[in-house]
Design a protein around this motif. Structure first.
Motif, mmCIF file in Angstrom:
data_model
loop_
_atom_site.group_PDB
_atom_site.id
_atom_site.type_symbol
_atom_site.label_atom_id
_atom_site.label_comp_id
_atom_site.label_asym_id
_atom_site.label_seq_id
_atom_site.Cartn_x
_atom_site.Cartn_y
_atom_site.Cartn_z
ATOM 1 N N LEU A 81 38.362 -38.486 21.590
ATOM 2 C CA LEU A 81 37.172 -39.119 21.019
ATOM 3 C C LEU A 81 37.615 -39.990 19.854
ATOM 4 C CD1 LEU A 81 34.110 -39.454 20.957
ATOM 5 C CD2 LEU A 81 33.997 -37.479 19.420
ATOM 6 N N LEU A 107 34.381 -22.352 21.898
ATOM 7 C CA LEU A 107 33.014 -22.888 21.917
ATOM 8 C C LEU A 107 32.053 -21.947 21.189
ATOM 9 C CD1 LEU A 107 32.799 -24.254 25.579
ATOM 10 C CD2 LEU A 107 33.244 -25.529 23.484
ATOM 11 N N GLN A 111 29.916 -22.743 17.523
ATOM 12 C CA GLN A 111 28.474 -22.606 17.384
ATOM 13 C C GLN A 111 28.096 -21.868 16.101
ATOM 14 O OE1 GLN A 111 26.927 -20.800 20.925
ATOM 15 N NE2 GLN A 111 27.610 -22.457 22.262
ATOM 16 N N LYS A 119 30.219 -29.853 15.547
ATOM 17 C CA LYS A 119 29.540 -30.431 16.713
ATOM 18 C C LYS A 119 30.444 -31.430 17.421
ATOM 19 C CE LYS A 119 25.355 -32.910 18.089
ATOM 20 N NZ LYS A 119 24.100 -33.558 17.611
ATOM 21 N N THR A 120 31.202 -32.216 16.674
ATOM 22 C CA THR A 120 32.117 -33.181 17.282
ATOM 23 C C THR A 120 33.232 -32.485 18.051
ATOM 24 O OG1 THR A 120 31.658 -34.710 15.471
ATOM 25 C CG2 THR A 120 33.615 -35.131 16.798
ATOM 26 N N TYR A 122 33.139 -29.488 19.255
ATOM 27 C CA TYR A 122 32.518 -28.811 20.395
ATOM 28 C C TYR A 122 32.361 -29.772 21.576
ATOM 29 C CZ TYR A 122 29.111 -25.993 23.004
ATOM 30 O OH TYR A 122 28.469 -25.270 23.974
ATOM 31 N N GLN A 123 31.903 -30.983 21.315
ATOM 32 C CA GLN A 123 31.708 -31.958 22.392
ATOM 33 C C GLN A 123 33.035 -32.344 23.055
ATOM 34 O OE1 GLN A 123 29.638 -35.144 20.459
ATOM 35 N NE2 GLN A 123 27.655 -34.111 20.509
ATOM 36 N N VAL A 124 34.094 -32.493 22.255
ATOM 37 C CA VAL A 124 35.386 -32.891 22.820
ATOM 38 C C VAL A 124 35.977 -31.768 23.670
ATOM 39 C CG1 VAL A 124 37.703 -33.692 22.265
ATOM 40 C CG2 VAL A 124 35.776 -34.473 20.917
ATOM 41 N N HIS A 126 34.283 -29.427 25.186
ATOM 42 C CA HIS A 126 33.435 -29.331 26.382
ATOM 43 C C HIS A 126 33.784 -30.434 27.378
ATOM 44 C CE1 HIS A 126 29.779 -29.293 28.869
ATOM 45 N NE2 HIS A 126 29.633 -28.042 28.452
ATOM 46 N N SER A 127 34.069 -31.641 26.898
ATOM 47 C CA SER A 127 34.455 -32.738 27.788
ATOM 48 C C SER A 127 35.818 -32.487 28.427
ATOM 49 C CB SER A 127 34.481 -34.052 26.998
ATOM 50 O OG SER A 127 34.922 -35.119 27.805
#
Length: 240
Positions: A81, A107, A111, A119-120, A122-124, A126-127
């Protein structure tokens, strides 16, 4: 007026000789024997067809290359990212928290983490897990965060206005986050089983990340709900 056959070329003299009537072979074989070429030679079963000039050379083995790509499975899968509007140091604090953890535990830890960068990250993660499971058929339950590092991006400079007509420079930092996932090795699975049997006694830093039996809560202790501060004990301690 008659022309003498001595003045003709050798090929034309052969043509003057009529072919035998009892020959069963096709006429184009007879012309091939005489030295003439024909386009029907390409249609015969004896000749092997050559590559067409209109067909690109790369498309001949494209099926084999695609099959090799489908079979080849990388050992690691990553997700990147870029242009994160935050300082690299602040993002690295959260990335170091989940480095070396299993994906499910990472993950869950993010949380509970009270940080804007959680949050950033977590998104990476998850991707990266979606890339591993969808593109390369990795087992989602056996994934681990092998690497999570932060790189420096553009540091934009803006004008900062001060009093009395003065001005300064305000820096807008950016960064990029890279998360690399891999599958757990059999040795690590045996180590996890051994730690569970020993009831997580005397864990090292690496083992604590591998099997986080207690999640790290980053909320300050004096702001937790349900645990009011006991003023009586403090007063008694001060009086003593």
């Amino acid at each position: 007026m008659k022309f003498s056959p001595q003045g003709l070329s050798p090929h034309l003299q052969v043509l003057r000789v009529p072919p035998y009537t009892n020959v069963s072979r096709p006429s184009y074989h007879y012309f091939q024997q005489l030295g003439f070429t024909s386009t029907r030679r390409l249609l015969s079963s004896e000749a092997t067809p050559g590559p067409s000039p209109l067909t690109p050379t790369l498309s001949i083995g494209s099926g084999q290359a695609e099959a090799e790509k489908a079979v080849a499975k990388p050992s690691k899968v990553q997700a990147i990212l870029k242009n994160i509007k935050q300082s690299p140091k602040k993002v690295n604090l959260v990335a170091a928290l989940v480095r070396g953890m299993r994906v499910e535990d990472a993950l869950l830890q993010l949380q509970l983490t009270v940080k804007r960068a959680s949050k950033t990250v977590y998104q990476v993660i998850h991707s990266a897990r979606a890339n591993a499971t969808h593109n390369y058929s990795f087992d989602a339950d056996r994934l681990i965060v092998a690497e999570a590092f932060v790189g420096k991006g553009f540091f934009k400079k803006r004008v900062s206005y001060h009093s009395k007509g003065r001005s300064g420079v305000r820096v807008r930092p950016e960064c990029r986050l890279t998360v690399v996932l891999r599958e757990i090795t059999p040795e690590e699975e045996a180590e996890i089983a051994r730690l569970k049997v020993n009831n997580f006694a005397k864990l090292t830093k690496r083992e604590r990340r591998l099997v986080p039996h207690k999640l790290i809560e980053t909320t300050p202790i004096w702001n937790r709900k349900g645990k009011p501060r006991n003023h009586g004990e403090d007063g008694g301690a001060m009086s003593a």
